[in-house]
Enzyme design. Sequence first.
Site: not given
Ligand SMILES: [Zn+2]
Length: 260
Positions: A231, A228, A173, A180, A136, A171
């Site tokens: 996501h 987004e 993630h 995603d 990241q 994040s």
């Molecule tokens: Zn994402």
Amino acid sequence: MRKKRVIQLLGRLSAAGAAAVICGGAVWFFRKVQETQSVEVEPTTENVQTEFAEETSRELPENTTSADSETETECLFLINADHPLPEDYTIRTVGLKDGQSVDERCYPDLQVMMDDCRAAGLSPYICSSYRAKDFQERLFDENVESLLAQGFSYEEAYTETTRNIAIPGTSEHESGLAVDIVDISYQLLDNEQENTPAQQWLMENSWRYGFILRYPKDKTDITDFVYEPWHYRYVGKTAAEEIYRENICLEEYIEKYTLP
Ligand SMILES: [Zn+2]
């Protein structure tokens, strides 16, 4: 164009990212469970970047079932610029294909969601999943450098980057609970993604599997993150259904129930 570059970087670094995770420290637990089948759908347009092809396995690992209510509750917490992951946060991952991986707690529901989407005749494609913090950091720093090269001041470049890429440590993630997903026929991370058949199915149905579209178009002032339409964050089926039906974002849901 920046988004396109980011997804290209993600594709190039996917294998390196997995290695970095293994080297990242004792707190990160890794469990590679199963390799996946090859992608079955032939690309149909010149835009398709087949090297990023991704799909989850069609077979669940042994002894893995859909999340129970206790597990769902564990997965229901806020991660954003004001709510970073704890330094001692740990994760057990399940490997997907090409170095992708997710938290094992969301894997069974992700598996079923991807299979059901395909059964509807569509072609969803996981292009990003779990990221270690150092990965990241690379994404974030490279975006800042790109903007500096375009003439932005450092402060402008940093602020603009935070709108598109989460600050390392904040994040979703990094939690392994976010993926995603793009349509295999259109793999760019831009607003056109919302018009693809796979994305429209996911937006309408992901809540049934415990996933929410985390950064909606009409909630950017609350999430402080750009729209987004790719996501998805796992929050468990109970929360996901209410978030979907009430058209609220995760920040609003957490505030409503005064959760962490
Ligand atoms: Zn994402």
